[in-house]
Design a protein around this motif. Structure first.
Motif, PDB file in Angstrom:
ATOM      1  N   ILE A 108       0.829  -1.340   0.096  1.00 31.28           N
ATOM      2  CA  ILE A 108       0.106   0.050  -0.106  1.00 31.28           C
ATOM      3  C   ILE A 108       0.843   1.272  -0.073  1.00 31.28           C
ATOM      4  O   ILE A 108       1.874   1.400   0.745  1.00 31.28           O
ATOM      5  CB  ILE A 108      -1.073  -0.021   1.103  1.00 31.28           C
ATOM      6  CG1 ILE A 108      -2.006   1.232   1.196  1.00 31.28           C
ATOM      7  CG2 ILE A 108      -0.401   0.186   2.256  1.00 31.28           C
ATOM      8  CD1 ILE A 108      -3.417   0.977   1.633  1.00 31.28           C
ATOM      9  N   THR A 109       0.554   2.279  -0.720  1.00 27.88           N
ATOM     10  CA  THR A 109       1.190   3.632  -0.915  1.00 27.88           C
ATOM     11  C   THR A 109       0.351   4.496  -0.362  1.00 27.88           C
ATOM     12  O   THR A 109      -0.783   4.566  -0.099  1.00 27.88           O
ATOM     13  CB  THR A 109       1.735   3.671  -2.470  1.00 27.88           C
ATOM     14  OG1 THR A 109       0.135   3.894  -3.131  1.00 27.88           O
ATOM     15  CG2 THR A 109       2.334   2.665  -2.983  1.00 27.88           C
ATOM     16  N   VAL A 110       1.082   5.703  -0.302  1.00 21.83           N
ATOM     17  CA  VAL A 110       0.293   7.089   0.052  1.00 21.83           C
ATOM     18  C   VAL A 110      -0.947   7.164  -0.911  1.00 21.83           C
ATOM     19  O   VAL A 110      -2.008   7.633  -0.483  1.00 21.83           O
ATOM     20  CB  VAL A 110       1.105   8.340  -0.064  1.00 21.83           C
ATOM     21  CG1 VAL A 110       0.428   9.632   0.171  1.00 21.83           C
ATOM     22  CG2 VAL A 110       2.263   8.157   1.241  1.00 21.83           C
ATOM     23  N   GLY A 111      -0.747   6.998  -2.105  1.00 22.27           N
ATOM     24  CA  GLY A 111      -1.804   7.187  -3.084  1.00 22.27           C
ATOM     25  C   GLY A 111      -2.902   6.312  -2.974  1.00 22.27           C
ATOM     26  O   GLY A 111      -3.982   6.447  -2.981  1.00 22.27           O
ATOM     27  N   ASP A 112      -2.618   4.979  -2.521  1.00 24.40           N
ATOM     28  CA  ASP A 112      -3.577   4.217  -1.973  1.00 24.40           C
ATOM     29  C   ASP A 112      -4.481   4.450  -0.906  1.00 24.40           C
ATOM     30  O   ASP A 112      -5.750   4.415  -0.828  1.00 24.40           O
ATOM     31  CB  ASP A 112      -3.263   2.671  -1.633  1.00 24.40           C
ATOM     32  CG  ASP A 112      -2.376   1.971  -2.999  1.00 24.40           C
ATOM     33  OD1 ASP A 112      -3.025   2.109  -4.138  1.00 24.40           O
ATOM     34  OD2 ASP A 112      -1.403   1.374  -2.590  1.00 24.40           O
ATOM     35  N   VAL A 113      -3.808   5.027   0.166  1.00 29.07           N
ATOM     36  CA  VAL A 113      -4.346   5.653   1.145  1.00 29.07           C
ATOM     37  C   VAL A 113      -5.369   6.749   1.014  1.00 29.07           C
ATOM     38  O   VAL A 113      -6.574   6.928   1.309  1.00 29.07           O
ATOM     39  CB  VAL A 113      -3.077   6.226   2.284  1.00 29.07           C
ATOM     40  CG1 VAL A 113      -4.229   6.891   3.533  1.00 29.07           C
ATOM     41  CG2 VAL A 113      -2.590   4.929   3.007  1.00 29.07           C
ATOM     42  N   ALA A 114      -4.792   7.733  -0.109  1.00 29.64           N
ATOM     43  CA  ALA A 114      -5.780   8.787  -0.482  1.00 29.64           C
ATOM     44  C   ALA A 114      -6.993   8.213  -1.353  1.00 29.64           C
ATOM     45  O   ALA A 114      -8.202   8.625  -0.899  1.00 29.64           O
ATOM     46  CB  ALA A 114      -5.096   9.669  -1.423  1.00 29.64           C
ATOM     47  N   GLU A 115      -6.841   7.250  -2.042  1.00 26.26           N
ATOM     48  CA  GLU A 115      -7.972   6.536  -2.705  1.00 26.26           C
ATOM     49  C   GLU A 115      -8.953   5.855  -1.797  1.00 26.26           C
ATOM     50  O   GLU A 115     -10.217   6.169  -1.956  1.00 26.26           O
ATOM     51  CB  GLU A 115      -7.448   5.582  -3.747  1.00 26.26           C
ATOM     52  CG  GLU A 115      -8.417   5.084  -4.471  1.00 26.26           C
ATOM     53  CD  GLU A 115      -7.947   3.883  -5.565  1.00 26.26           C
ATOM     54  OE1 GLU A 115      -8.501   2.981  -5.680  1.00 26.26           O
ATOM     55  OE2 GLU A 115      -6.879   4.164  -6.256  1.00 26.26           O
ATOM     56  N   ARG A 116      -8.437   5.095  -0.873  1.00 24.64           N
ATOM     57  CA  ARG A 116      -9.481   4.584   0.174  1.00 24.64           C
ATOM     58  C   ARG A 116     -10.165   5.505   1.175  1.00 24.64           C
ATOM     59  O   ARG A 116     -11.100   5.094   1.377  1.00 24.64           O
ATOM     60  CB  ARG A 116      -8.693   3.440   0.870  1.00 24.64           C
ATOM     61  CG  ARG A 116      -8.309   2.325  -0.084  1.00 24.64           C
ATOM     62  CD  ARG A 116      -7.745   1.423   0.435  1.00 24.64           C
ATOM     63  NE  ARG A 116      -7.107   0.264  -0.501  1.00 24.64           N
ATOM     64  CZ  ARG A 116      -6.256  -0.816  -0.199  1.00 24.64           C
ATOM     65  NH1 ARG A 116      -6.259  -1.094   1.035  1.00 24.64           N
ATOM     66  NH2 ARG A 116      -5.912  -1.302  -1.505  1.00 24.64           N
ATOM     67  N   LEU A 117      -9.360   6.705   1.394  1.00 17.08           N
ATOM     68  CA  LEU A 117     -10.135   7.566   1.956  1.00 17.08           C
ATOM     69  C   LEU A 117     -10.882   8.665   1.436  1.00 17.08           C
ATOM     70  O   LEU A 117     -11.649   9.502   1.711  1.00 17.08           O
ATOM     71  CB  LEU A 117      -9.099   8.472   2.966  1.00 17.08           C
ATOM     72  CG  LEU A 117      -8.441   7.553   4.085  1.00 17.08           C
ATOM     73  CD1 LEU A 117      -7.234   8.614   4.848  1.00 17.08           C
ATOM     74  CD2 LEU A 117      -9.672   7.237   5.361  1.00 17.08           C
ATOM     75  N   GLY A 118     -10.775   8.577  -0.124  1.00 14.40           N
ATOM     76  CA  GLY A 118     -11.495   9.589  -0.806  1.00 14.40           C
ATOM     77  C   GLY A 118     -11.034  11.057  -0.563  1.00 14.40           C
ATOM     78  O   GLY A 118     -11.718  11.793  -0.467  1.00 14.40           O
ATOM     79  N   ILE A 119      -9.693  11.238  -0.391  1.00 16.04           N
ATOM     80  CA  ILE A 119      -9.230  12.562  -0.041  1.00 16.04           C
ATOM     81  C   ILE A 119      -8.046  12.959  -1.333  1.00 16.04           C
ATOM     82  O   ILE A 119      -7.555  11.819  -1.797  1.00 16.04           O
ATOM     83  CB  ILE A 119      -8.503  12.657   1.358  1.00 16.04           C
ATOM     84  CG1 ILE A 119      -7.488  11.508   1.374  1.00 16.04           C
ATOM     85  CG2 ILE A 119      -9.641  12.396   2.130  1.00 16.04           C
ATOM     86  CD1 ILE A 119      -6.720  11.659   2.893  1.00 16.04           C
ATOM     87  N   ASP A 120      -7.656  13.950  -1.348  1.00 17.81           N
ATOM     88  CA  ASP A 120      -6.420  14.566  -2.244  1.00 17.81           C
ATOM     89  C   ASP A 120      -5.217  13.747  -1.650  1.00 17.81           C
ATOM     90  O   ASP A 120      -4.894  13.711  -0.453  1.00 17.81           O
ATOM     91  CB  ASP A 120      -6.279  16.027  -1.781  1.00 17.81           C
ATOM     92  CG  ASP A 120      -5.442  16.705  -3.107  1.00 17.81           C
ATOM     93  OD1 ASP A 120      -5.911  16.807  -4.039  1.00 17.81           O
ATOM     94  OD2 ASP A 120      -4.324  16.790  -2.552  1.00 17.81           O
ATOM     95  N   PRO A 121      -4.399  13.518  -2.444  1.00 14.50           N
ATOM     96  CA  PRO A 121      -3.219  12.971  -2.274  1.00 14.50           C
ATOM     97  C   PRO A 121      -2.255  13.620  -1.411  1.00 14.50           C
ATOM     98  O   PRO A 121      -1.531  13.128  -0.491  1.00 14.50           O
ATOM     99  CB  PRO A 121      -2.389  12.668  -3.768  1.00 14.50           C
ATOM    100  CG  PRO A 121      -3.706  12.706  -4.784  1.00 14.50           C
ATOM    101  CD  PRO A 121      -4.790  13.575  -3.969  1.00 14.50           C
ATOM    102  N   SER A 122      -2.273  15.092  -1.526  1.00 17.40           N
ATOM    103  CA  SER A 122      -1.490  15.811  -0.660  1.00 17.40           C
ATOM    104  C   SER A 122      -2.055  15.701   0.991  1.00 17.40           C
ATOM    105  O   SER A 122      -1.010  15.921   1.700  1.00 17.40           O
ATOM    106  CB  SER A 122      -1.546  17.284  -1.018  1.00 17.40           C
ATOM    107  OG  SER A 122      -2.627  17.977  -0.837  1.00 17.40           O
ATOM    108  N   VAL A 123      -3.172  15.682   1.166  1.00 14.48           N
ATOM    109  CA  VAL A 123      -3.960  15.396   2.431  1.00 14.48           C
ATOM    110  C   VAL A 123      -3.324  14.037   3.015  1.00 14.48           C
ATOM    111  O   VAL A 123      -3.121  14.000   3.982  1.00 14.48           O
ATOM    112  CB  VAL A 123      -5.267  15.738   2.487  1.00 14.48           C
ATOM    113  CG1 VAL A 123      -5.918  15.231   3.782  1.00 14.48           C
ATOM    114  CG2 VAL A 123      -5.597  16.915   1.883  1.00 14.48           C
TER     115      VAL A 123
END
Length: 152
Positions: free
Chosen positions: A55-70
């Motif tokens: 899992i990457t930061v991008g995956d975290v963003a996708e699963r939370l439905g948030i901007d990658p920078s957040v």
């Protein structure tokens, strides 16, 4: 007709009830959890659930439905707190993946114990059969959401 109206009223109330639940339950029940810890556990749970996958930061963003920078700031906070570590991907050495640290695993376990205590406190006056029925149905609901996210 009255039963149909009551069903509609009940189903219309579900969304707002979930919003109220998200905002308050784990903050207000005995031994409150800080908003920062609630945010951290969102990230830790995602990393933990993907333990067999990278899992990457991008995956975290996708699963939370948030901007990658957040998501990047949230992950950096978890790393700074000692809950996550960055590691090289075993599939592609150019990628960086996330893993729980021992402190992250312990924090997640403490949070799960708190969640269970909160559930038991909130439902303390419920008959055991209702408590267990609600738990089963809630898990079924969450599994149905997860199934909708799976690729075809």
């Amino acid at each position: 007709m009255a039963a149909k109206q009551e069903s509609a009223r009940l189903l219309d109330a579900v969304g707002p009830a979930f919003s109220r639940l998200r905002r308050s339950v784990l903050l207000d029940v005995q031994q409150p959890v800080s908003p920062k810890d609630l945010t951290r556990t969102l990230v830790l749970n995602i990393v933990n659930e993907a333990a067999d996958d990278e899992i990457t930061v991008g995956d975290v963003a996708e699963r939370l439905g948030i901007d990658p920078s957040v998501a990047s700031r949230m992950v950096s906070d978890c790393i700074g707190a000692g809950y996550l570590v960055r590691a090289a991907s075993q599939r592609d050495g150019r990628r960086t993946v996330l893993r729980l640290s021992p402190d992250g695993t312990a924090t997640l376990e403490r949070f799960r114990q708190h969640q269970r205590a909160a559930f038991e406190f909130i439902t303390r006056d419920w008959p055991e059969s209702e408590r267990l029925d609600f738990a089963r149905l809630l898990l079924k609901y969450v599994d149905a959401i997860d199934a909708l996210r799976l690729p075809d």
